[in-house]
Every structure is written in C-alpha cells, then in structure tokens.
Scaffold this active site. Structure first.
Site, PDB file in Angstrom:
ATOM      1  N   SER A 173       0.843  -1.192   0.000  1.00 26.13           N
ATOM      2  CA  SER A 173       0.000   0.000   0.000  1.00 26.13           C
ATOM      3  C   SER A 173       0.881   1.245   0.000  1.00 26.13           C
ATOM      4  O   SER A 173       1.810   1.349   0.810  1.00 26.13           O
ATOM      5  CB  SER A 173      -0.907   0.030   1.233  1.00 26.13           C
ATOM      6  OG  SER A 173      -1.536   1.288   1.357  1.00 26.13           O
ATOM      7  N   ASN A 243      -0.812  -4.117  -6.395  1.00 24.78           N
ATOM      8  CA  ASN A 243      -1.516  -3.064  -5.670  1.00 24.78           C
ATOM      9  C   ASN A 243      -1.670  -1.828  -6.574  1.00 24.78           C
ATOM     10  O   ASN A 243      -1.372  -1.880  -7.759  1.00 24.78           O
ATOM     11  CB  ASN A 243      -0.746  -2.720  -4.395  1.00 24.78           C
ATOM     12  CG  ASN A 243      -1.656  -2.326  -3.249  1.00 24.78           C
ATOM     13  OD1 ASN A 243      -2.586  -1.554  -3.417  1.00 24.78           O
ATOM     14  ND2 ASN A 243      -1.390  -2.856  -2.059  1.00 24.78           N
ATOM     15  N   SER A 317     -12.265  -1.153  -8.771  1.00 19.95           N
ATOM     16  CA  SER A 317     -12.525   0.195  -9.285  1.00 19.95           C
ATOM     17  C   SER A 317     -13.518   0.211 -10.440  1.00 19.95           C
ATOM     18  O   SER A 317     -14.327   1.131 -10.559  1.00 19.95           O
ATOM     19  CB  SER A 317     -11.214   0.861  -9.720  1.00 19.95           C
ATOM     20  OG  SER A 317     -10.350   1.028  -8.617  1.00 19.95           O
TER      21      SER A 317
END
Length: 361
Positions: A173, A243, A317
């Site tokens: 992240s 990621n 997304s």
C-alpha cells in the site's frame, strides 16, 4: 436486474463524494439477503491453493474494509472475495477527502491509509459467518504508528487464521508511510518467515490458511527477482499482483485530480500491472499460483490477466463505473473465450506471459 438498478442509482451515487457513496453502498448491501449466487458455468471452475473456486473472478481488497458484507458480495456472483485491509488496532486512516473519482479515466485515487476498526472487530464478524459457503479472504496490514510492523502482521494472522480461506500480506500500500519498505529483501525474509510460522502454529492440526503476498507495480525487475526468490524460499502459497500505483501516466485526462496523492487504480493501471504480472509468472515458473489485479473492467481484460499468468483475477474500481452487472458480463465473456479458443482456464494461464512481459498483449 442488478445492472439495471445500478444504472438508475449511479447518478445519485456519483452526485455524492466517493467515500460517502461507498458507505451508502455497504449499508445497502447489509440490508440484502445473503442468497446463493446463480450457478456458474462448469468451465469457469478452477482449483487453486487446494480450494475450489466456482469462477475465477474475485473482489479485490478495499471494498469491504470492515468485513461487514462478505456473503452479500458473494451473492453478486464473485468466485471469491477479499476483505480488509485489517490492522491490529483501530485507526482512523488519513483525513478526508481521501478518495477521488477520475471519471474520464475510469480510475480512482485513494489515500485511505488503512482505516480499520481493528482485527478484533473483524474477527468477531468473521467468526459469526464461519462455516458458510464461499471462498473468503482478508487483506492484512500494519498500524501506521506501530513500532514493530512485522508483529502487527503476526497478530492479524493469529487472530484470523482458520476463520477464512486466505490471508493476504499487504506490504505494497502506498498510503502507509514506510510500508513498501517491507518489500526489501531482508525485511521481507523476516516478515514472511514469522508470518508462515504464525500460520503453521495457529492452524496446527487443521487445514492451513492460504498465505498470499501482495506486491506493488512500481518495482524494478531486480526487486521483483528478490521478492519472488524470498517468497518461494519462505513457502508463501501465492502472489497477488498488483496493488495501486503511485505513477501518474501522461495519458490521464483528469489532470487536476491526478495531482492528488495516493494510489491510482482502475483502467490506467491495467497495462503496467499486467506486465509485472507476466514478469512474475515467468519468475515463479508455475511453482505457486498468481492472482491478477489492476484495471480489470471487461472479459477481455480478465482474459489478458489469465494469459499473462493469473489463475484468479480481482476487480474493484471498475464497479464504481460499471456496477455489479460487470461480474456476470466478465464471466459470460470468459466462457465465450474458452469456446472460441477451445481451451480451458488452466490451459490458458500464462500461455502468453513472455509476449505480454514485452508489451505485446
């Protein structure tokens, strides 16, 4: 039906800021009955990590951060869902606003910073659903203010192992300062050794929880070499690639929003994440399976991930823009691909990895 409802609701949802719209979506899902999803075409079934997946299309981490609605999400038709990210102690994450829709790019930038109610809250919710059908995993991370981040991962593994099918170690992240430093070879070796040991001790005498490692797309091939070698040496069960990215492609149209800090996901992530997926596949040499994430917004994109080396794919997304009807669209499209090319999912995995690694999709 679900797709039609989303088409009606989308203007209202997109009139709200992205985080508020997301919270409303979670609340709405919580009101839904957790009915079994429609049965998938048998050709979509695949066995990975010693587990049976009715289809290879999964939900990526970040949607159900607090582990509130896994069964409702499975009801939408996903073959598996990944919850979280979960950290040991509750933390607020970064200040709002912290998520932005780049509508013309079909992309999202987020800098949530692993906002989490903590591992005990997640454990309680997962314990209540234990034994229900469906493949469910949790993405785990470290607290922002932790003095021993490796211990944070171990804490999460000990708390959640046995309650879910897999745990994903998130060292990639971009929104927790210093977290990506754990991808360095020495840190990663210690991290994985302690995590695998914690899993083995917790699961002793029962079916072992699968341990995955999620990596960033913004790494050199030299760094990827070290990550793969370390993961294989320490006995990780699989890799999730990748990621979000801190890069900002020049092709982005939403120039003002592109200046926001955070991880970029969605359509612009597809090419770089798929190339690093292919490079990873070539390095693991089929010793462990891969999960492909980043820019999956169609059957064609999912098929490319599979050809690049993914046994399973994840999306998130794209649902912001296309809604939950996308899940069925992708599954139907994959069946058509299998029919057209007279092949199976297992045979297609990684077949074009060498070409895709060179940018030939």
């Amino acid at each position: 039906m679900i797709g039609a409802l989303f088409s009606l609701a989308r203007p209202a949802l997109h009139s709200l800021d992205a985080e508020t719209a997301h919270q409303l979506t979670i609340r709405s899902l919580a009101l839904m009955p957790a009915a079994p999803a429609s049965k998938d075409d048998a050709r979509l079934a695949i066995d990975v990590f010693g587990r049976h997946f009715p289809n290879p299309v999964g939900l990526a981490a970040g949607f159900d951060k607090q582990c509130e609605v896994p069964d409702q999400l499975l009801s939408l038709g996903f073959g598996f869902v990944e919850l979280g990210g979960v950290v040991p102690k509750p933390q607020q994450g970064n200040p709002r606003p912290r998520v932005f829709r780049l509508t013309r790019d079909e992309a999202v930038i987020n800098r949530f910073g692993l906002n989490s109610e903590g591992v005990e809250a997640a454990r309680e919710r997962l314990a209540r659903r234990f034994g229900r059908p469906g493949v469910v995993g949790v993405n785990i991370g470290a607290n922002k203010d932790s003095n021993d981040r490796i211990s944070d991962y171990v804490t999460c593994i000990r708390a959640l192992s046995g309650l879910v099918d897999f745990l994903t170690i998130n060292v990639s992240s971009p929104n927790t300062p210093g977290l990506r430093d754990l991808q360095g070879e020495a840190f990663l070796d210690d991290l994985l050794a302690r995590c695998i040991d914690a899993r083995n001790q917790t699961d002793e005498g029962r079916r072992k929880t699968t341990i995955l490692l999620k990596i960033a797309p913004d790494i050199s091939l030299e760094t990827l070499d070290a990550i793969v070698a370390t993961a294989l040496r320490r006995g990780v069960d699989g890799l999730t690639v990748s990621n979000t990215t801190v890069a900002r492609p020049e092709t982005l149209r939403e120039k003002a929003l592109a200046a926001e800090t955070g991880g970029l996901s969605g359509k612009p992530l597809f090419v770089p994440s798929t190339r690093i997926l292919a490079e990873t596949f070539l390095r693991v040499e089929r010793k462990i399976p891969l999960v492909g994430v980043g820019g999956v917004d169609s059957a064609e994109a999912a098929w490319a991930k599979i050809r690049a080396g993914a046994s399973l794919v994840q999306l998130y997304s794209a649902m912001v823009y296309k809604g939950p009807g996308l899940i069925g669209d992708i599954k139907r499209g994959l069946v058509q691909k299998l029919d057209q090319e007279k092949t199976s999912l297992a045979q297609a995995v990684g077949r074009d990895a060498s070409a895709i690694a060179l940018g030939r999709f």
